[in-house]
Enzyme design. Sequence first.
Site, PDB file in Angstrom:
ATOM      1  N   HIS A 156       0.849  -1.202   0.000  1.00 40.19           N
ATOM      2  CA  HIS A 156       0.000   0.000   0.000  1.00 40.19           C
ATOM      3  C   HIS A 156       0.880   1.245   0.000  1.00 40.19           C
ATOM      4  CE1 HIS A 156       1.120  -0.478   4.237  1.00 40.19           C
ATOM      5  NE2 HIS A 156       0.948   0.833   4.356  1.00 40.19           N
ATOM      6  N   ASP A 213       0.779   5.233   1.782  1.00 41.92           N
ATOM      7  CA  ASP A 213       0.099   5.839   2.928  1.00 41.92           C
ATOM      8  C   ASP A 213      -0.647   7.107   2.533  1.00 41.92           C
ATOM      9  OD1 ASP A 213       1.129   3.840   4.479  1.00 41.92           O
ATOM     10  OD2 ASP A 213       2.509   5.110   5.608  1.00 41.92           O
ATOM     11  N   HIS A 234       4.787   0.101  -0.133  1.00 37.88           N
ATOM     12  CA  HIS A 234       5.546  -0.673   0.853  1.00 37.88           C
ATOM     13  C   HIS A 234       4.687  -1.779   1.431  1.00 37.88           C
ATOM     14  CE1 HIS A 234       3.697   2.764   2.962  1.00 37.88           C
ATOM     15  NE2 HIS A 234       3.651   1.998   4.034  1.00 37.88           N
ATOM     16  N   ARG A 249       7.597  -8.668  15.332  1.00 37.25           N
ATOM     17  CA  ARG A 249       7.893  -7.284  14.923  1.00 37.25           C
ATOM     18  C   ARG A 249       6.833  -6.357  15.515  1.00 37.25           C
ATOM     19  NH1 ARG A 249      10.128  -4.055  10.841  1.00 37.25           N
ATOM     20  NH2 ARG A 249       8.780  -2.341  10.213  1.00 37.25           N
TER      21      ARG A 249
HETATM   22  C1  LIG Z   1      -4.774   8.055   9.322  1.00 33.66           C
HETATM   23  C2  LIG Z   1      -4.877   6.857   8.799  1.00 33.66           C
HETATM   24  C3  LIG Z   1      -3.918   6.277   7.795  1.00 33.66           C
HETATM   25  C4  LIG Z   1      -4.363   4.834   7.722  1.00 33.66           C
HETATM   26  C5  LIG Z   1      -5.834   4.953   7.892  1.00 33.66           C
HETATM   27  C6  LIG Z   1      -5.957   5.886   9.091  1.00 33.66           C
HETATM   28  C7  LIG Z   1      -5.633   5.118  10.359  1.00 33.66           C
HETATM   29  C8  LIG Z   1      -4.666   3.966  10.132  1.00 33.66           C
HETATM   30  C9  LIG Z   1      -3.752   4.061   8.919  1.00 33.66           C
HETATM   31  C10 LIG Z   1      -3.377   2.695   8.345  1.00 33.66           C
HETATM   32  C11 LIG Z   1      -2.255   1.964   9.101  1.00 33.66           C
HETATM   33  C12 LIG Z   1      -1.939   0.631   8.395  1.00 33.66           C
HETATM   34  C13 LIG Z   1      -1.804   0.805   6.893  1.00 33.66           C
HETATM   35  C14 LIG Z   1      -2.963   1.636   6.320  1.00 33.66           C
HETATM   36  C15 LIG Z   1      -2.904   1.670   4.804  1.00 33.66           C
HETATM   37  C16 LIG Z   1      -4.251   1.129   6.925  1.00 33.66           C
HETATM   38  O1  LIG Z   1      -4.950   0.291   6.510  1.00 33.66           O
HETATM   39  O2  LIG Z   1      -4.477   1.818   8.146  1.00 33.66           O
HETATM   40  C17 LIG Z   1      -2.935   3.013   6.926  1.00 33.66           C
HETATM   41  C18 LIG Z   1      -3.972   4.044   6.472  1.00 33.66           C
HETATM   42  C19 LIG Z   1      -3.583   4.893   5.280  1.00 33.66           C
HETATM   43  O3  LIG Z   1      -2.452   5.355   5.158  1.00 33.66           O
HETATM   44  O4  LIG Z   1      -4.479   5.116   4.459  1.00 33.66           O
HETATM   45  O1  LIG Z   2       5.208  -1.955  10.358  1.00 36.63           O
HETATM   46  C1  LIG Z   2       5.747  -1.283   9.491  1.00 36.63           C
HETATM   47  O2  LIG Z   2       6.959  -1.201   9.377  1.00 36.63           O
HETATM   48  C2  LIG Z   2       4.969  -0.545   8.441  1.00 36.63           C
HETATM   49  C3  LIG Z   2       3.621  -0.123   8.888  1.00 36.63           C
HETATM   50  C4  LIG Z   2       2.884   0.599   7.821  1.00 36.63           C
HETATM   51  O3  LIG Z   2       3.200   0.564   6.660  1.00 36.63           O
HETATM   52  C5  LIG Z   2       1.722   1.401   8.211  1.00 36.63           C
HETATM   53  O4  LIG Z   2       1.342   1.386   9.403  1.00 36.63           O
HETATM   54  O5  LIG Z   2       1.177   2.076   7.312  1.00 36.63           O
HETATM   55 FE   LIG Z   3       2.186   2.156   5.539  1.00 39.41          FE
END
Ligand SMILES: C=C1C[C@]23C[C@H]1CC[C@H]2[C@@]12CCC[C@@](C)(C(=O)O1)[C@H]2[C@@H]3C(=O)O
Ligand SMILES: O=C(O)CCC(=O)C(=O)O
Ligand SMILES: [Fe+2]
Length: 340
Positions: free
Chosen positions: A224, A226, A279, A289
Amino acid sequence: MNTLNEAYKAHPITLGDIIPIDFSSSPSLPDSHSWSEPVHDDDDDFSATSSIPIIDLKDPNAQKLIALACENWGAFHLKNHGIPLDVTEEAEQELQRLFSLPAEQKMKALRSPDSASGYGNARISPFFSKAMWYEGFTIIGGSSSHDAKKIWPHDYQTFCDRMEKYEKQMRSIADRLTDMMMEVLGISEEKRKWVGASDVSTALQLNFYPCCPEPNRAMGLAPHTDTSIFTILHAKSSGLQIFKEGKWIHVHPHPNALIVHTGDFTRIMSNARFCSPLHRVVPNQDTERYSMAYFYSPPTDYVISPSDLNSVARFRDVTVKEYIGIKSQKFADSLSFIST
Ligand SMILES: C=C1C[C@]23C[C@H]1CC[C@H]2[C@@]12CCC[C@@](C)(C(=O)O1)[C@H]2[C@@H]3C(=O)O
Ligand SMILES: O=C(O)CCC(=O)C(=O)O
Ligand SMILES: [Fe+2]
């Protein structure tokens, strides 16, 4: 209620998709978690020859180096960031304390469809047919007490205080990096006013990837990009990979350094000069982890617009809120959806 939470609330994800499994009862990889192709192969480790740069925040050339890293990788290790070690260590202790609780206790804070905060699978889970070897806990807008109280009705304060302290440190680094990045892009004072303001959109994501019996066929966190300006990541073990020129590059942790990477908002704002790297995370067989990811974005009604007026705008303008909606529906196709 926090406005970022409201933006996510407008795009609920289905509850069925966010119920985590209990990993301790899995001596082998269940079919639900078994990805068809080998996810990674140890021969694929290009990190010895090619990896993200290490940047010293105290280096007088830091701004130039950061811009270069954002162009070439969209990621870098950041050292000499000035964050007191005890703040990071105390937050990490709390994160480990949280994930080592019995499943029933964590489930008390299970993320409901109308909220982005709390415990559960990644928000991106519905876009993949296989499940991830992963548990997460999301704190939106700096306050974790609502969810922490559900888990520890009497003993939530230490967790909340330590997470808040950690977020404050992240915030000051994110403000600095964003100022530097926007200055390089020649973004006007007017468009930069939100940096340092109280209504920025922030989230702290606590991630846990348990030891995995067959890491080669499992996915910790699926590929994905961010939804952020910058994401600042703390992790002490390997597992993170960044996609560059057709290859997955391992990003091994560097002692006392943070990993910083750019998100979709930086890509849009820089008119595609900076990347938002794809990533993913692969679990380890013998090491758990843990990671903490801090997401930093402008206020939800801020308009993100491409900065480079000397060339054609590659994206149309979008508000933060609008892009969150697009990402919830289009996921990996979100940037091309707003391409001009
Ligand atoms: C502020 C954010 C950014 C979110 C959504 C929300 C809360 C959690 C984040 C994550 C964290 C894990 C990867 C991701 C891809 C996910 O699924 O939840 C992220 C997402 C994004 O970057 O879109
Ligand atoms: O655990 C990690 O190193 C990456 C986590 C991540 O990509 C995310 O929280 O968006
Ligand atoms: Fe991420």
